[in-house]
Design a protein around this motif. Structure first.
Motif, PDB file in Angstrom:
ATOM      1  N   ALA A 395      43.817  50.273  48.898  1.00 30.87           N
ATOM      2  CA  ALA A 395      42.884  50.800  47.897  1.00 30.87           C
ATOM      3  C   ALA A 395      43.293  50.387  46.488  1.00 30.87           C
ATOM      4  CB  ALA A 395      42.801  52.317  48.004  1.00 30.87           C
ATOM      5  N   LEU A 396      44.564  50.494  46.175  1.00 33.53           N
ATOM      6  CA  LEU A 396      45.041  50.093  44.848  1.00 33.53           C
ATOM      7  C   LEU A 396      44.961  48.579  44.687  1.00 33.53           C
ATOM      8  CD1 LEU A 396      48.114  52.493  44.565  1.00 33.53           C
ATOM      9  CD2 LEU A 396      45.985  52.627  43.253  1.00 33.53           C
ATOM     10  N   GLN A 397      45.236  47.840  45.753  1.00 28.68           N
ATOM     11  CA  GLN A 397      45.107  46.390  45.680  1.00 28.68           C
ATOM     12  C   GLN A 397      43.666  45.980  45.382  1.00 28.68           C
ATOM     13  OE1 GLN A 397      46.680  44.791  49.360  1.00 28.68           O
ATOM     14  NE2 GLN A 397      48.750  44.624  48.516  1.00 28.68           N
ATOM     15  N   GLN A 398      42.713  46.659  45.984  1.00 28.47           N
ATOM     16  CA  GLN A 398      41.311  46.323  45.763  1.00 28.47           C
ATOM     17  C   GLN A 398      40.909  46.545  44.301  1.00 28.47           C
ATOM     18  OE1 GLN A 398      38.898  48.393  48.635  1.00 28.47           O
ATOM     19  NE2 GLN A 398      39.930  47.437  50.367  1.00 28.47           N
ATOM     20  N   ASP A 399      41.450  47.570  43.685  1.00 29.72           N
ATOM     21  CA  ASP A 399      41.163  47.810  42.256  1.00 29.72           C
ATOM     22  C   ASP A 399      41.633  46.632  41.410  1.00 29.72           C
ATOM     23  OD1 ASP A 399      40.089  50.279  42.861  1.00 29.72           O
ATOM     24  OD2 ASP A 399      41.915  51.401  42.367  1.00 29.72           O
ATOM     25  N   VAL A 400      42.820  46.118  41.726  1.00 30.54           N
ATOM     26  CA  VAL A 400      43.366  44.985  40.980  1.00 30.54           C
ATOM     27  C   VAL A 400      42.502  43.741  41.203  1.00 30.54           C
ATOM     28  CG1 VAL A 400      45.338  43.414  40.770  1.00 30.54           C
ATOM     29  CG2 VAL A 400      45.720  45.885  40.981  1.00 30.54           C
ATOM     30  N   ILE A 401      42.105  43.486  42.437  1.00 32.08           N
ATOM     31  CA  ILE A 401      41.287  42.301  42.740  1.00 32.08           C
ATOM     32  C   ILE A 401      39.964  42.360  41.985  1.00 32.08           C
ATOM     33  CG2 ILE A 401      40.066  41.069  44.577  1.00 32.08           C
ATOM     34  CD1 ILE A 401      42.332  42.123  46.470  1.00 32.08           C
ATOM     35  N   ARG A 402      39.342  43.514  41.960  1.00 31.89           N
ATOM     36  CA  ARG A 402      38.076  43.654  41.234  1.00 31.89           C
ATOM     37  C   ARG A 402      38.268  43.366  39.744  1.00 31.89           C
ATOM     38  NH1 ARG A 402      36.833  47.782  45.231  1.00 31.89           N
ATOM     39  NH2 ARG A 402      34.807  47.238  46.185  1.00 31.89           N
ATOM     40  N   ARG A 403      39.354  43.871  39.188  1.00 37.22           N
ATOM     41  CA  ARG A 403      39.622  43.646  37.773  1.00 37.22           C
ATOM     42  C   ARG A 403      39.802  42.159  37.481  1.00 37.22           C
ATOM     43  NH1 ARG A 403      42.387  46.523  33.349  1.00 37.22           N
ATOM     44  NH2 ARG A 403      42.548  48.357  34.712  1.00 37.22           N
ATOM     45  N   VAL A 404      40.582  41.490  38.308  1.00 37.91           N
ATOM     46  CA  VAL A 404      40.853  40.065  38.087  1.00 37.91           C
ATOM     47  C   VAL A 404      39.583  39.240  38.263  1.00 37.91           C
ATOM     48  CG1 VAL A 404      42.105  38.080  39.034  1.00 37.91           C
ATOM     49  CG2 VAL A 404      43.296  40.243  38.662  1.00 37.91           C
ATOM     50  N   ARG A 405      38.757  39.607  39.217  1.00 40.20           N
ATOM     51  CA  ARG A 405      37.538  38.850  39.467  1.00 40.20           C
ATOM     52  C   ARG A 405      36.544  38.976  38.315  1.00 40.20           C
ATOM     53  NH1 ARG A 405      35.852  34.288  41.779  1.00 40.20           N
ATOM     54  NH2 ARG A 405      33.881  34.470  42.931  1.00 40.20           N
ATOM     55  N   SER A 406      36.505  40.137  37.667  1.00 38.12           N
ATOM     56  CA  SER A 406      35.481  40.391  36.653  1.00 38.12           C
ATOM     57  C   SER A 406      35.945  40.142  35.227  1.00 38.12           C
ATOM     58  CB  SER A 406      34.994  41.842  36.762  1.00 38.12           C
ATOM     59  OG  SER A 406      36.061  42.749  36.500  1.00 38.12           O
ATOM     60  N   ASP A 407      37.244  39.955  35.021  1.00 34.86           N
ATOM     61  CA  ASP A 407      37.789  39.896  33.663  1.00 34.86           C
ATOM     62  C   ASP A 407      38.693  38.663  33.533  1.00 34.86           C
ATOM     63  OD1 ASP A 407      39.038  40.249  31.220  1.00 34.86           O
ATOM     64  OD2 ASP A 407      39.578  42.341  31.563  1.00 34.86           O
ATOM     65  N   SER A 408      38.252  37.694  32.765  1.00 31.12           N
ATOM     66  CA  SER A 408      39.035  36.462  32.596  1.00 31.12           C
ATOM     67  C   SER A 408      40.369  36.744  31.905  1.00 31.12           C
ATOM     68  CB  SER A 408      38.234  35.430  31.800  1.00 31.12           C
ATOM     69  OG  SER A 408      37.891  35.930  30.517  1.00 31.12           O
ATOM     70  N   GLU A 409      40.402  37.716  30.993  1.00 28.93           N
ATOM     71  CA  GLU A 409      41.669  38.068  30.335  1.00 28.93           C
ATOM     72  C   GLU A 409      42.662  38.640  31.348  1.00 28.93           C
ATOM     73  OE1 GLU A 409      41.184  40.539  26.936  1.00 28.93           O
ATOM     74  OE2 GLU A 409      39.903  39.109  25.855  1.00 28.93           O
ATOM     75  N   ALA A 410      42.159  39.408  32.313  1.00 24.56           N
ATOM     76  CA  ALA A 410      43.042  39.938  33.351  1.00 24.56           C
ATOM     77  C   ALA A 410      43.641  38.798  34.170  1.00 24.56           C
ATOM     78  CB  ALA A 410      42.272  40.891  34.260  1.00 24.56           C
ATOM     79  N   ARG A 411      42.862  37.777  34.456  1.00 21.24           N
ATOM     80  CA  ARG A 411      43.402  36.636  35.193  1.00 21.24           C
ATOM     81  C   ARG A 411      44.545  35.982  34.437  1.00 21.24           C
ATOM     82  NH1 ARG A 411      37.892  35.992  36.586  1.00 21.24           N
ATOM     83  NH2 ARG A 411      37.466  34.437  34.984  1.00 21.24           N
ATOM     84  N   GLN A 412      44.415  35.938  33.117  1.00 22.28           N
ATOM     85  CA  GLN A 412      45.473  35.338  32.304  1.00 22.28           C
ATOM     86  C   GLN A 412      46.747  36.170  32.317  1.00 22.28           C
ATOM     87  OE1 GLN A 412      45.205  32.284  30.997  1.00 22.28           O
ATOM     88  NE2 GLN A 412      43.196  32.235  31.990  1.00 22.28           N
TER      89      GLN A 412
END
Length: 485
Positions: A395-412
């Motif tokens: 569940a916590l991993q899924q929150d992180v994946i969603r954030r990275v997928r939707s936010d280019s700054e998070a990917r950085q």
């Protein structure tokens, strides 16, 4: 020399693969060994059916309505071995006797030890290592629960890695009876490879990152999806096999649903749905991926190089240390994938850790250390500002994946994940793997071990090592991960 090899079943899997490789290696020996393989199930696709026998009651306890008493099961094992070999075995080679898969096995081992039989106990996995339900199975026959590790010259132990060797040595198992017996790395007979471009075209991939495993929780599929969420255009990530254990179906389905929802370049189970051979799929890959959080031997770190492919992903130092000591280069691996702690609901994480730690320690009949959660969190915190992605639940991993997928700054904010490896390492690693882990080397070492055990004194009054000491070596909050619960 007459050898009886025992495993609970001979269905597709890691132990069966080792058994088949062992028998293939024995074919080149002169003189040959007389072998029988005994299992609770011998499926049609077992490659050496002519030397295999089914023993009723030897299968997993949860796969049969009643598991026979230990003396009954041993009698059946003896009859089957004699029928196949024409006499009693000179040595019993028994796989995973202590794993807690059959509650009569501890009594079988004790009886063999007390009869002075020569035995090699070959342990790929341990009930004490994050498998409390298995541990409970061993306790179902309390009269044998303390006798699962015989201390006698005619019983020897084989383990797959330096970690397990150190734990058993610390538990006082005599060094002359304890052997590092790494699995053979054997790609098997060469198979014809179909046109690999067909796979890439079907998957719409410029580069295929292949995770060739069956879906179980510890394989940490969320980390593959996280990599996919930050991937370059044209990169596709794929797994080969879905789950067979019903306990893992829900998590597998959830990962499929998330990949679909976020339109991630991930394909599941291509080894089951595409109609392609395993060899063709491997040759189609740009690199082989592993994000697993726990392994017994670590074949996944070695086999790709024999296919001419580098491996990238998560390092498991307590497993790969043996490989690196032989000069095998694994620079494409990382020990941690840190994500900012500000992204994580630490209250939820700590509550989940406490709940699962308490369950595990209760199952192992141990009190939970007061600082257990603190120690567990520290082990998944590469620094005060980050949490290792693999230390979280789905569940916590899924929150992180969603954030990275939707936010280019998070990917950085993520580290460079390294989707390439040095091609120069491929041939060098393949040579070192063949030299140190090839089938010929394995068989030579195994036959020498058989001879050593065969010359051991046959003591009919064994003592038994304290099983609590082995549990002490594995049961530590620092080694605990939610994805293994």
């Amino acid at each position: 020399m007459r050898i009886a090899i025992i495993h609970y079943h001979l269905k597709r899997g890691g132990v069966t693969r080792v058994v088949e490789s062992t028998l293939r290696g024995f074919e080149s020996l002169e003189p040959t060994l007389e072998c029988v393989v005994l299992g609770g199930e011998v499926p049609e696709d077992f490659r050496y059916k002519n030397c295999a026998r089914v023993v009723e009651g030897l299968h997993y306890s949860n796969a049969q309505s009643v598991t026979p008493d230990s003396h009954i099961l041993l009698d059946r094992i003896r009859v089957a071995a004699r029928d196949a070999l024409g006499g009693d075995p000179d040595l019993w080679h028994i796989h995973n006797h202590s794993l807690g898969k059959n509650n009569a096995m501890s009594g079988v081992i004790a009886a063999l030890a007390e009869a002075g039989e020569r035995v090699l106990l070959h342990m790929h996995d341990f009930a004490e290592d994050g498998r409390p339900a298995n541990y409970q199975v061993n306790l179902e026959r309390p009269e044998y629960a303390r006798n699962i590790y015989p201390d006698t010259p005619n019983v020897h132990y084989g383990v797959l890695n330096g970690r397990d060797y150190a734990i058993l040595k610390q538990a006082s198992i005599q060094p002359e009876r304890l052997h590092l017996l790494a699995n053979p790395v054997d790609a098997g007979p060469t198979q014809q490879v179909d046109n690999t471009s067909t796979i890439l075209g079907t998957l719409d991939a410029k580069r295929l990152f292949l995770y060739p495993v069956r879906a179980v929780r510890r394989k940490n599929f969320g980390e593959m999806l996280l990599r996919a969420a930050a991937a370059e255009d044209g990169d596709v990530f794929a797994t080969t096999l879905g789950p067979t254990n019903q306990n893992f179906v829900t998590a597998y389905n959830n990962w499929q649903a998330l990949a679909h929802e976020l339109e991630l370049p991930v394909r599941f189970g291509i080894g089951e749905t595409g109609g392609w051979s395993f060899e063709t799929i491997m040759q189609s890959a740009h690199a082989i991926l592993s994000t697993s959080i726990a392994e017994g031997f670590g074949l996944a770190f070695l086999e790709p190089w024999l296919f001419g492919k580098p491996i990238i992903g998560r390092d498991l130092p307590e497993i790969t240390a043996d490989f690196k000591a032989h000069g095998i280069h694994l620079e494409g691996l990382y020990e941690s994938l840190p994500v900012p702690i500000s992204w994580i609901d630490m209250n939820l994480l700590e509550a989940e850790l406490h709940r699962e730690l308490e369950k595990a320690y209760t199952a192992y009949q141990r009190p939970l250390p007061k600082d257990a959660v603190e120690r567990a969190v520290s082990a998944i915190s590469p620094d005060p500002e980050h949490i290792d992605f693999a230390g979280m639940n789905e569940a916590l991993q899924q929150d992180v994946i969603r954030r990275v997928r939707s936010d280019s700054e998070a990917r950085q904010a993520l580290p460079e994940l390294g989707n390439t490896a040095d091609p120069a390492s491929i041939s060098e690693n393949a040579e070192k793997i063949e030299l140190n882990y090839g089938l010929e080397h394995y068989v030579e070492k195994l036959v020498d071990l058989y001879k050593s055990i065969g010359s051991a004194d046959q003591n009919t009054e064994p003592q038994y090592y304290d099983p609590d000491k082995i549990l002490d070596g594995f049961l530590q909050p620092e080694r605990f991960r939610l994805l293994r619960t």
